[in-house]
Design a protein around this motif. Structure first.
Motif, short mmCIF file in Angstrom:
data_model
loop_
_atom_site.label_atom_id
_atom_site.label_comp_id
_atom_site.label_asym_id
_atom_site.label_seq_id
_atom_site.Cartn_x
_atom_site.Cartn_y
_atom_site.Cartn_z
N LEU A 34 5.83 -10.38 3.40
CA LEU A 34 5.70 -10.57 4.84
C LEU A 34 5.17 -9.32 5.53
O LEU A 34 4.13 -9.33 6.18
N ASP A 35 5.92 -8.21 5.40
CA ASP A 35 5.51 -6.96 6.03
C ASP A 35 6.08 -5.80 5.23
O ASP A 35 7.08 -5.93 4.54
N ALA A 36 5.41 -4.66 5.32
CA ALA A 36 5.87 -3.44 4.65
C ALA A 36 6.76 -2.69 5.62
O ALA A 36 6.29 -2.11 6.60
N GLN A 139 -4.76 -13.58 -11.64
CA GLN A 139 -4.45 -14.81 -12.36
C GLN A 139 -3.08 -15.35 -12.00
O GLN A 139 -2.84 -16.55 -12.07
N HIS A 140 -2.18 -14.44 -11.63
CA HIS A 140 -0.80 -14.82 -11.32
C HIS A 140 -0.43 -14.25 -9.95
O HIS A 140 -0.36 -13.03 -9.78
N ILE A 141 -0.22 -15.14 -8.98
CA ILE A 141 0.07 -14.74 -7.61
C ILE A 141 1.47 -15.24 -7.27
O ILE A 141 1.80 -16.41 -7.52
N PHE A 142 2.29 -14.37 -6.68
CA PHE A 142 3.69 -14.68 -6.44
C PHE A 142 4.00 -14.64 -4.96
O PHE A 142 3.72 -13.64 -4.29
N VAL A 143 4.58 -15.75 -4.45
CA VAL A 143 4.80 -15.91 -3.02
C VAL A 143 6.25 -16.33 -2.77
O VAL A 143 6.63 -17.44 -3.15
N PRO A 144 7.07 -15.49 -2.13
CA PRO A 144 8.43 -15.91 -1.77
C PRO A 144 8.39 -17.09 -0.80
O PRO A 144 7.40 -17.31 -0.09
N GLN A 145 9.48 -17.84 -0.75
CA GLN A 145 9.51 -19.07 0.05
C GLN A 145 9.24 -18.81 1.53
O GLN A 145 8.50 -19.57 2.18
N ALA A 146 9.81 -17.75 2.09
CA ALA A 146 9.60 -17.45 3.51
C ALA A 146 8.14 -17.09 3.78
O ALA A 146 7.60 -17.41 4.85
N VAL A 147 7.51 -16.43 2.84
CA VAL A 147 6.10 -16.08 2.98
C VAL A 147 5.25 -17.34 2.96
O VAL A 147 4.33 -17.50 3.78
N ALA A 148 5.55 -18.26 2.05
CA ALA A 148 4.80 -19.51 1.97
C ALA A 148 4.92 -20.31 3.27
O ALA A 148 3.94 -20.89 3.74
#
Length: 213
Positions: A34-36, A139-148
């Motif tokens: 989401l944010d740094a 090739q592999h992208i990871f997205v937490p649920q809140a980000v999605a």
């Protein structure tokens, strides 16, 4: 809503490189957040010299210091350490430094608690992020649920499914195209009742490294 970090030095680093680790256009493993977020006085602390080194060249920092982020160095014990300890559990090593990248939906560093909405986000940055995912080397992208959820709310990521189409172990799959997969996972800062699942997800991600796929 968010509060932009007051440090001019930190903001300058993000203007030069609005990501962490290797350039996301060249990564194999991409982690979207989401944010740094940093504590307010981070630029007045000894660790800031290492942060500056890291933001200038994350891969070189990793190889030099044997940890992927300055918050894992012995001299640091503040906010953010738990997140990066959880990430380190996956098992990436310095030899993977040129493969791993972190990028946020918000292109600026923040301080305090953020509750982001689509209006907070920069359209150019979002367009670039979508292009990186769809056309980049990752090739592999990871997205937490809140980000999605926030990605869906922007209306700029129509290719991202709202619900997983299939599973890779504990990881949901939100997009798959040839050699590229977007996975849904827990945020690395969760704890308590979510800890067991977070460990299982880390094991699943580690298997992707081990398989060399």
């Amino acid at each position: 809503m968010f509060i932009e970090h007051p440090s001019q030095a930190l903001n300058s680093l993000f203007r030069d490189k609005p990501y962490q680790g290797v350039n996301p256009e060249e990564a194999k493993f991409l982690f979207i957040g989401l944010d740094a977020n940093y504590e307010a006085q981070i630029d007045a602390k000894p660790i800031f010299a290492k942060l500056r080194e890291y933001h200038k060249d994350g891969a070189a920092f990793w190889r030099s210091h044997q940890v992927h982020h300055p918050f894992l160095l012995p001299q640091y014990s503040g906010d953010g350490r738990f997140y990066h300890r959880s990430f380190a559990r996956i098992g990436f090593t310095p030899e993977h430094a040129n493969q791993v990248s972190f990028i946020e939906l918000l292109h600026l560093p923040t301080v305090g608690r953020s509750s982001l909405v689509p209006a907070d986000l920069n359209e150019e940055h979002l367009s670039k992020l979508s292009q990186i995912v769809l056309a980049g080397t990752a090739q592999h992208i990871f997205v937490p649920q809140a980000v999605a959820r926030l990605m869906h709310a922007t209306g700029r990521f129509a290719w991202l499914l709202k619900r997983p189409s299939e599973q890779f172990g504990p990881l949901g799959i939100l997009y798959r195209q040839q050699a590229k997969t977007v996975y849904s996972h827990l945020h690395f800062s969760v704890y308590g009742k979510f800890e067991a699942r977070k460990i299982n997800e880390a094991t699943a991600i580690r298997s992707l490294i081990s398989a060399g796929i």
